[in-house]
Design a protein around this motif. Structure first.
Motif, short mmCIF file in Angstrom:
data_model
loop_
_atom_site.label_atom_id
_atom_site.label_comp_id
_atom_site.label_asym_id
_atom_site.label_seq_id
_atom_site.Cartn_x
_atom_site.Cartn_y
_atom_site.Cartn_z
N PRO A 195 54.44 -2.60 64.90
CA PRO A 195 53.84 -2.69 66.24
C PRO A 195 52.65 -1.76 66.42
O PRO A 195 52.63 -0.67 65.86
CB PRO A 195 55.00 -2.28 67.17
N ALA A 196 51.66 -2.22 67.20
CA ALA A 196 50.55 -1.35 67.58
C ALA A 196 51.03 -0.44 68.70
O ALA A 196 51.99 -0.77 69.41
CB ALA A 196 49.38 -2.20 68.06
N ILE A 197 50.38 0.72 68.83
CA ILE A 197 50.75 1.68 69.88
C ILE A 197 49.74 1.54 71.03
O ILE A 197 48.56 1.78 70.86
CB ILE A 197 50.74 3.12 69.34
N GLY A 198 50.25 1.11 72.18
CA GLY A 198 49.36 0.87 73.33
C GLY A 198 49.58 1.84 74.46
O GLY A 198 49.35 1.51 75.62
N TYR A 199 50.05 3.03 74.16
CA TYR A 199 50.25 4.03 75.22
C TYR A 199 49.62 5.33 74.79
O TYR A 199 49.33 5.54 73.61
CB TYR A 199 51.75 4.25 75.48
N GLY A 200 49.36 6.21 75.75
CA GLY A 200 48.79 7.51 75.45
C GLY A 200 49.78 8.32 74.64
O GLY A 200 50.96 8.39 74.99
N THR A 201 49.34 8.91 73.55
CA THR A 201 50.24 9.71 72.72
C THR A 201 49.99 11.19 72.98
O THR A 201 49.10 11.54 73.75
CB THR A 201 49.99 9.40 71.23
N VAL A 202 50.76 12.03 72.33
CA VAL A 202 50.61 13.47 72.53
C VAL A 202 49.19 13.92 72.21
O VAL A 202 48.61 14.76 72.88
CB VAL A 202 51.64 14.24 71.68
N THR A 203 48.60 13.31 71.18
CA THR A 203 47.23 13.67 70.82
C THR A 203 46.22 13.00 71.76
O THR A 203 45.04 13.30 71.73
CB THR A 203 46.92 13.28 69.36
#
Ligand code: AMP
Ligand code: MG
Length: 360
Positions: A227-235
């Motif tokens: 899956p692609a990541i579509g949310y704001g991450t820690v970085t």
């Protein structure tokens, strides 16, 4: 009408919201009554395994409008439609891609929302004008009984005022919603304590729009698709794609600071201790959200236990309740050491970073 309903109803002084404790002999009647309220355009808060939901019939625009108003939720943030079984999908979506079907077979009922192409009869007010709808089949037995009794898909965001920590106990719902809605069903504490994983399956691939208990690895395991990541991450590199993920959220009233867990334990904890002592010296009321393993490090400083670092599901279960405890006890500044940003830790960090003012 609701006030007259007194089966298992605990009276709440001076308010119109009925409060029903589940787990007794009257459960069936309570579900029947709550289902009727939903069908007739009322708003009912109910327990799920993730957090408490604020339910309204998907097809009743007036009730949907009441949900947005009760929460103070921006209209551009769509609601998730909850179903009791797979036949509920026929009332909501045009089709299920293969990979979505595999996810549903593996993780429904459970803490997973699938974003799918919507049928025209699903009102724009539910989906914020999008041509997709988020659908979830919860596993909590009380939620399932309510959905069956309602007989319609139930749109339900988390039952908190927008921006506040999500409710994991009926008492949290009462704090935020008393007098604003028709009924609260009290089914005890939510098992997971964090909202569902939101997965966009409306296009070719799969995108995680909000991390949760169903992790990227679990998605890969059953679909063979990364899956692609579509949310704001820690970085902070990713722009959120779920409309609701762009707002400051989940936050306690005090200022929350997070020490990222990117170095040795002592380093992380020392930064928290030093910041606490500085704020404390300036007369601020401070507290540290600690795990079992870190508690001792902070001596007799104010601390609230949020679980066990070796089992992050305990932290997921406790974190929103701990935020609300900070509010009740009136802390100005709250510190928390981050957790590793993988598995359920990714879901915890997503919420904590969104609730925080900054990092130390
Ligand atoms: P809540 O209702 O508070 O659990 O929040 C629901 C989350 O799911 C929010 O972040 C929404 O933006 C997201 N969501 C719901 N429906 C859709 C959709 N059709 N497309 C993208 N995101 C959605
Ligand atoms: Mg929410």
């Amino acid at each position: 009408m609701i006030d007259e309903f007194n089966l298992g109803v605990q009276s709440v002084p001076d308010r119109d919201t009925a409060y029903c404790i589940l787990g007794g002999a009257e459960d069936n009647e309570i579900f029947e009554e709550a289902g009727k309220i939903l069908r007739e355009g009322g708003v009912v808060a109910f327990p799920t395994e993730t957090v408490y939901g604020l339910g309204a019939s998907v097809y009743c625009e007036e009730a949907i409008d009441r949900v947005f108003r009760a929460k103070g939720r921006p209209n551009d943030n769509p609601l998730i439609a909850h179903i009791a079984d797979m036949s509920g999908l026929e009332q909501l979506v045009t089709y299920m891609p293969d990979h979505a079907l595999r996810l549903a077979e593996a993780y429904w009922p459970g803490p997973m929302t699938l974003v799918l192409p919507k049928l025209p009869l699903v009102p724009d007010s539910v989906t914020a004008g999008l041509d997709t709808v988020g659908v979830r089949m919860p596993s909590d037995p009380n939620a399932r009984n309510l959905l069956r009794a309602a007989g319609v898909p139930v749109a339900a965001p988390s039952a908190n005022r927008s921006g506040r920590p999500s409710p994991t106990k009926a008492q949290h719902v009462l704090q935020d919603m008393n007098g604003r809605i028709d009924m609260i069903l009290d089914g005890g504490e939510s098992v997971c304590g964090l909202e569902s994983t939101v997965i966009d399956c409306s296009g070719q691939g799969i995108t995680i729009l909000r991390p949760g208990y169903v992790t990227a690895q679990m998605i890969y395991d059953v679909t063979g698709i990364q899956p692609a990541i579509g949310y704001g991450t820690v970085t902070g590199a990713t722009v959120p794609k779920a409309p609701g993920m762009k707002y400051r959220h989940y936050a306690p009233k005090g200022r929350l600071f997070v020490a990222l867990d990117d170095d040795s334990n002592d380093d992380c904890n020392s930064r928290i201790r030093d910041a606490y002592d500085k704020d404390f010296a300036q007369g601020r009321k401070c507290v540290i959200l600690v795990t079992k393993q870190d508690k001792e490090f902070f001596g007799n400083r104010n601390a609230i236990l949020i679980g066990d670092r070796t089992d992050l599901s305990t932290v997921a279960h406790r974190v929103f309740d701990a935020f609300r405890q900070c509010d009740r006890e009136g802390y100005d500044v709250i510190y928390m050491r981050g957790v590793p940003d993988t598995g359920v830790g990714a879901a915890i960090m997503n919420r904590v970073i969104k609730a925080s003012e900054g990092r130390i």
